[in-house]
Write an enzyme that holds these catalytic residues in place. Structure first.
Site, PDB file in Angstrom:
ATOM      1  N   GLU A  34       0.829  -1.288   0.056  1.00  0.00           N
ATOM      2  CA  GLU A  34       0.256  -0.064   0.096  1.00  0.00           C
ATOM      3  C   GLU A  34       0.964   1.277   0.001  1.00  0.00           C
ATOM      4  OE1 GLU A  34      -3.896   1.688   2.420  1.00  0.00           O
ATOM      5  OE2 GLU A  34      -2.305   0.623   3.424  1.00  0.00           O
TER       6      GLU A  34
ATOM      7  N   LYS B 282     -10.054   0.889  -2.329  1.00  0.00           N
ATOM      8  CA  LYS B 282     -10.155   0.176  -0.873  1.00  0.00           C
ATOM      9  C   LYS B 282     -11.343   0.718  -0.133  1.00  0.00           C
ATOM     10  CE  LYS B 282      -7.216   0.728   3.378  1.00  0.00           C
ATOM     11  NZ  LYS B 282      -6.312   1.554   4.189  1.00  0.00           N
TER      12      LYS B 282
ATOM     13  N   CYS C 248      -5.155  -3.430   3.495  1.00  0.00           N
ATOM     14  CA  CYS C 248      -4.607  -2.868   4.769  1.00  0.00           C
ATOM     15  C   CYS C 248      -5.801  -3.136   5.739  1.00  0.00           C
ATOM     16  CB  CYS C 248      -4.191  -1.402   4.481  1.00  0.00           C
ATOM     17  SG  CYS C 248      -3.244  -1.020   6.321  1.00  0.00           S
TER      18      CYS C 248
END
Length: 269
Positions: free
Chosen positions: A45, A118, A158
């Site tokens: 990321e 995301k 994440c």
């Protein structure tokens, strides 16, 4: 299901505010992975930029299939004939002064095959640490995966790791990928146990590529990029600093795990 194992690699970085420096590091590390036989490579990321402040990434936001970051990823995938899962980069968002935190996937011909924005945005406050991604990032809305030669690959980033319902929504995956920039505090507490849980409950491989070290902006990330098998065993790990984690995704081993403990077939909800 294919029977041949495929070698996969996760790139671990300590990204800086300078995009060209991060390009140089990625070129070197992907080259290392390709020389060792990796056919699929995952970047972490925020790999192209970890700015001195949260808003720095706004200046680097790109439109779909345009811009130097996407051009770089397409070219390096084509150069090494690999599947490249490009961690995340900032993409233009529908809201002013915000971006989407986007994962782009390229096939060995350098063609963009899927995009994932995301969904879950991180916030955390403890002592002197405070983060709130929603200040500069817009939530994604769509679950994403793609078909690789060895099976389906599920995409997550994440903070997504803490939401197991996302992975169920992906369907039957051979591999789940997890590019991340976990903080040192939260990573030390939860990173490995969550990754292993996702591998065990979905009976698939998990490949995690992390930021791992002290960044120029003062942030410290946890690192510990790793490859985990469907039984939840950590096959390879890199605790901190630049480097790669490399290992095999073996469809035959995945099938043996699922046959010996058919948990996915036993689901009732």
């Amino acid at each position: 299901m294919p029977t041949d194992a495929i070698k996969v690699a996760a790139v671990q970085m300590v990204s800086t505010p300078v995009v060209e420096e991060n390009f140089s590091a990625v070129r070197r590390l992907i080259g290392d992975a390709a020389r060792q036989g990796a056919q699929l490579v995952l970047l972490p990321e925020y790999w192209p930029i970890m700015g001195m402040k949260e808003s720095d990434k706004l200046a680097h936001a790109e439109q779909l299939d345009a811009g130097p970051i996407q051009k770089f990823m397409a070219e390096i995938a084509r150069e090494h004939r690999i599947w490249l899962i490009g961690g995340t980069l900032p993409m233009v968002a529908p809201e002013a002064d915000k971006v989407l935190n986007t994962m782009m996937v390229y096939n060995p011909q350098g063609e963009h095959v899927v995009r994932y924005d995301k969904i879950h945005l991180f916030s955390f406050t403890k002592d002197n640490e405070s983060y709130d991604e929603a200040r500069t990032i817009v939530h994604g809305t769509k679950v994403a995966s793609f078909e690789a030669p060895f099976g389906r690959v599920g995409l997550s980033v994440c903070y997504d790791l803490r939401f197991p319902e996302l992975y169920r929504a992906m369907g039957d995956c051979a591999l789940i990928v997890m590019p991340a920039a976990f903080t040192y505090t939260t990573g030390k507490a939860h990173w490995e146990i969550l990754l292993r849980a996702r591998a065990i409950e979905n009976q698939c491989y998990v490949l995690a590529a992390a930021q791992g070290g002290h960044h120029p902006n003062g942030r410290r990330t946890w690192g510990h990029s790793m490859l985990i098998d469907p039984w939840g065993e950590v096959k390879s790990v890199l605790p901190e600093g630049e480097g790669i984690v490399i290992g095999d995704v073996d469809p035959a081993h995945l099938q043996r795990v699922r046959e010996s403990l058919p948990a996915l077939k036993h689901r009732k909800l």
